[in-house]
Design a protein around this motif. Structure first.
Motif, PDB file in Angstrom:
ATOM      1  N   SER A   1      66.800  39.571 -18.510  1.00 43.18           N
ATOM      2  CA  SER A   1      67.728  38.536 -18.992  1.00 43.18           C
ATOM      3  C   SER A   1      68.439  38.971 -20.262  1.00 43.18           C
ATOM      4  O   SER A   1      69.578  38.569 -20.519  1.00 43.18           O
ATOM      5  CB  SER A   1      66.977  37.222 -19.237  1.00 43.18           C
ATOM      6  N   ILE A   2      67.769  39.791 -21.070  1.00 42.98           N
ATOM      7  CA  ILE A   2      68.391  40.327 -22.285  1.00 42.98           C
ATOM      8  C   ILE A   2      69.133  41.623 -21.980  1.00 42.98           C
ATOM      9  O   ILE A   2      70.261  41.843 -22.430  1.00 42.98           O
ATOM     10  CB  ILE A   2      67.330  40.574 -23.378  1.00 42.98           C
ATOM     11  N   GLY A   3      68.499  42.503 -21.191  1.00 42.70           N
ATOM     12  CA  GLY A   3      69.046  43.829 -20.977  1.00 42.70           C
ATOM     13  C   GLY A   3      70.221  43.903 -20.022  1.00 42.70           C
ATOM     14  O   GLY A   3      71.146  44.685 -20.248  1.00 42.70           O
ATOM     15  N   VAL A   4      70.214  43.087 -18.963  1.00 39.64           N
ATOM     16  CA  VAL A   4      71.287  43.185 -17.962  1.00 39.64           C
ATOM     17  C   VAL A   4      72.658  42.862 -18.544  1.00 39.64           C
ATOM     18  O   VAL A   4      73.622  43.617 -18.312  1.00 39.64           O
ATOM     19  CB  VAL A   4      70.973  42.299 -16.736  1.00 39.64           C
ATOM     20  N   PRO A   5      72.830  41.755 -19.304  1.00 35.29           N
ATOM     21  CA  PRO A   5      74.156  41.524 -19.887  1.00 35.29           C
ATOM     22  C   PRO A   5      74.620  42.663 -20.793  1.00 35.29           C
ATOM     23  O   PRO A   5      75.806  43.017 -20.796  1.00 35.29           O
ATOM     24  CB  PRO A   5      73.970  40.220 -20.682  1.00 35.29           C
TER      25      PRO A   5
ATOM     26  N   CYS B   1      71.727  39.534 -29.489  1.00 32.45           N
ATOM     27  CA  CYS B   1      70.609  40.040 -28.684  1.00 32.45           C
ATOM     28  C   CYS B   1      69.274  39.600 -29.272  1.00 32.45           C
ATOM     29  O   CYS B   1      68.366  39.194 -28.542  1.00 32.45           O
ATOM     30  CB  CYS B   1      70.650  41.565 -28.610  1.00 32.45           C
ATOM     31  N   ALA B   2      69.126  39.706 -30.586  1.00 37.21           N
ATOM     32  CA  ALA B   2      67.882  39.317 -31.243  1.00 37.21           C
ATOM     33  C   ALA B   2      67.563  37.844 -31.004  1.00 37.21           C
ATOM     34  O   ALA B   2      66.395  37.448 -30.914  1.00 37.21           O
ATOM     35  CB  ALA B   2      67.963  39.596 -32.740  1.00 37.21           C
ATOM     36  N   CYS B   3      68.607  37.036 -30.876  1.00 34.80           N
ATOM     37  CA  CYS B   3      68.430  35.601 -30.615  1.00 34.80           C
ATOM     38  C   CYS B   3      68.195  35.312 -29.135  1.00 34.80           C
ATOM     39  O   CYS B   3      67.999  34.149 -28.748  1.00 34.80           O
ATOM     40  CB  CYS B   3      69.662  34.828 -31.076  1.00 34.80           C
ATOM     41  N   GLY B   4      68.247  36.354 -28.297  1.00 33.55           N
ATOM     42  CA  GLY B   4      68.114  36.149 -26.863  1.00 33.55           C
ATOM     43  C   GLY B   4      69.383  35.658 -26.212  1.00 33.55           C
ATOM     44  O   GLY B   4      69.358  35.141 -25.087  1.00 33.55           O
ATOM     45  N   ARG B   5      70.531  35.814 -26.888  1.00 32.98           N
ATOM     46  CA  ARG B   5      71.819  35.346 -26.371  1.00 32.98           C
ATOM     47  C   ARG B   5      72.739  36.539 -26.102  1.00 32.98           C
ATOM     48  O   ARG B   5      73.889  36.573 -26.528  1.00 32.98           O
ATOM     49  CB  ARG B   5      72.478  34.404 -27.382  1.00 32.98           C
TER      50      ARG B   5
END
Length: 450
Positions: free
Chosen positions: A237-241, A381-385
């Motif tokens: 969920s983080i890496g694909v975007p 990214c650090a925020c999960g967004r």
């Protein structure tokens, strides 16, 4: 070695983490720079074009792997920040299973697509065979490229950015030596550049695995390698975007290369050389993205979002300041820098230098704007967004970067300077979108706190 980044000086932690990361990026970039520099000393303009086109394809693949691995860095960083070592171990084990499967599939698929890729790149006829040979050998090394980058992502999630620097330093030295052997002594052209790169990546993986086995930094158990949907889901969920974003950015640059290739061999060589120079100068913005991601993730995992924000602020100041300084210097030194990568005395060498200098003078302003939006991307990214990072990059590509380069190439056929400015304008669009997204996140955060 695990390092807690949630205490002490925010600026100090950023500097101490980012410097080894910067050096790692520098050494990794030397792979492509060395290939291009050495082929420029021993090969023809067609050989230079083959290596520049082939290495751009490999750079696209590598940054997508690094982007996907960002899910591992952030997941491990949040686990370490929250004191959950068992979760960190599960993320590590699942990462190994996931990425090794992906690398084997990619290797087989890419080998089957070598010729179509060469054709899609609009590679000049003189450079087709060299590009195909380069890509065939490099694609065989995809598992090594993947292994190095996932091992590095694990170390960085733990707060250790030094170990990956040591791994790549040895590999870089080996790559330069092998390049001189294969391209200089044995004179096997672009294929020699690919052999040097692939064998050096294999060496870096061997060294990294040896260190892991000796340190046992994260004690892994057999069950950690069993695929777990929540763990893999978080990584993806983080890496694909980020991987899609980086891939589409590279596609945009490939489209720019195609536009340049259609202008002729001289312009293709000039653009290829400048892309390598810019990739070197982008080390600082890139290191800020990854550093903000790792430091921000640990601090958010530890419940210290204010430290993550301060990390973002320092990163923007460092990256934008570097970009301004580099842009000023390049205005007075563009041609001599381009001349390092081609033979000034050759019949077409002087024209490559002239056109490359024009392109570099316009393109260099991208360092300023990229430094800002890279820092924001790291924070998102650090925020999960990470989807926000994907969004601003895609909009910038679609609205400005590619159409701007196409229009300037058409309207100004005798110069590459406007094409360079168009790429910088694309990053300016990203900065504006990042500022808007950040303002929305902060406003919602304040409303939730109330």
């Amino acid at each position: 070695m695990e390092k807690n980044l949630t205490t002490g000086s925010v600026f100090g932690n950023l500097a101490l983490f980012a410097l080894p990361y910067l050096l790692s990026y520098f050494l990794q970039t030397l792979y492509g720079m060395a290939d291009l520099f050495i082929i420029g000393q021993f090969g023809s303009v067609a050989d230079i074009t083959a290596v520049s086109v082939g290495s751009q394809v490999m750079h696209m693949l590598t940054v997508m792997i690094v982007g996907l691995a960002m899910g591992t860095t952030v997941s491990i960083g949040q686990a370490v920040g929250g004191g959950d070592r068992r979760l960190a171990a599960r993320v590590t084990g699942n990462t190994a299973v996931l990425f090794m499967g992906v690398s084997v599939v990619c290797m087989a698929l890419l080998q089957a697509l070598v010729r179509p890729i060469v054709a899609v790149m609009s590679t000049p006829a003189e450079a087709v065979e060299g590009t195909a040979a380069y890509l065939s050998i490099c694609f065989a090394g995809v598992p090594f490229i993947t292994a190095y980058n996932i091992i590095s992502s694990v170390f960085r999630g733990m707060g250790d950015s030094r170990s990956p620097m040591y791994f790549i330093a040895v590999a870089c030295a080996a790559n330069i030596a092998l390049d001189y052997l294969f391209m200089g002594v044995l004179d096997i052209g672009p294929a020699g550049a690919a052999l040097g790169t692939t064998l050096s990546q294999a060496l870096s993986v061997a060294i990294a695995l040896t260190v892991i086995l000796r340190r046992r930094s994260i004690p892994l158990k057999k069950q950690d390698f069993r695929p777990a949907r929540p763990v893999m889901g978080r990584i993806l969920s983080i890496g694909v975007p980020i991987a899609l974003q980086d891939g589409l950015i590279q596609i945009a640059f490939i489209l720019i290369t195609i536009i340049a290739n259609r202008r002729g061999l001289t312009d293709a060589a000039a653009v290829g050389i400048v892309e390598k120079i810019i990739s070197f100068l982008f080390l600082v913005p890139s290191s800020m993205l990854s550093s903000v991601s790792a430091l921000g993730a640990q601090n958010i995992g530890a419940g210290k979002p204010d430290r993550a924000l301060r990390t973002l602020g320092y990163a923007i100041a460092i990256a934008a300041g570097f970009g301004l300084a580099a842009s000023f210097v390049i205005q007075f030194s563009a041609e001599p820098i381009v001349a390092l990568f081609t033979d000034r005395g050759a019949a077409d060498g002087a024209e490559v230098i002239r056109m490359g200098g024009q392109y570099l003078r316009g393109y260099i302003w991208d360092c300023v704007f990229a430094g800002i939006h890279f820092s924001f991307s790291g924070y998102f990214c650090a925020c999960g967004r990470s989807e926000l990072s994907f969004l601003h990059n895609i909009l910038a590509i679609a609205l400005m970067r590619v159409p701007g380069v196409y229009l300037t190439s058409t309207l100004f056929p005798d110069t590459l300077f406007p094409m360079g400015l168009a790429t910088a304008a694309g990053s300016l669009v990203s900065v504006l979108i990042c500022l808007a997204a950040f303002a929305v996140i902060r406003r919602r955060g304040r409303q939730a706190a109330v």
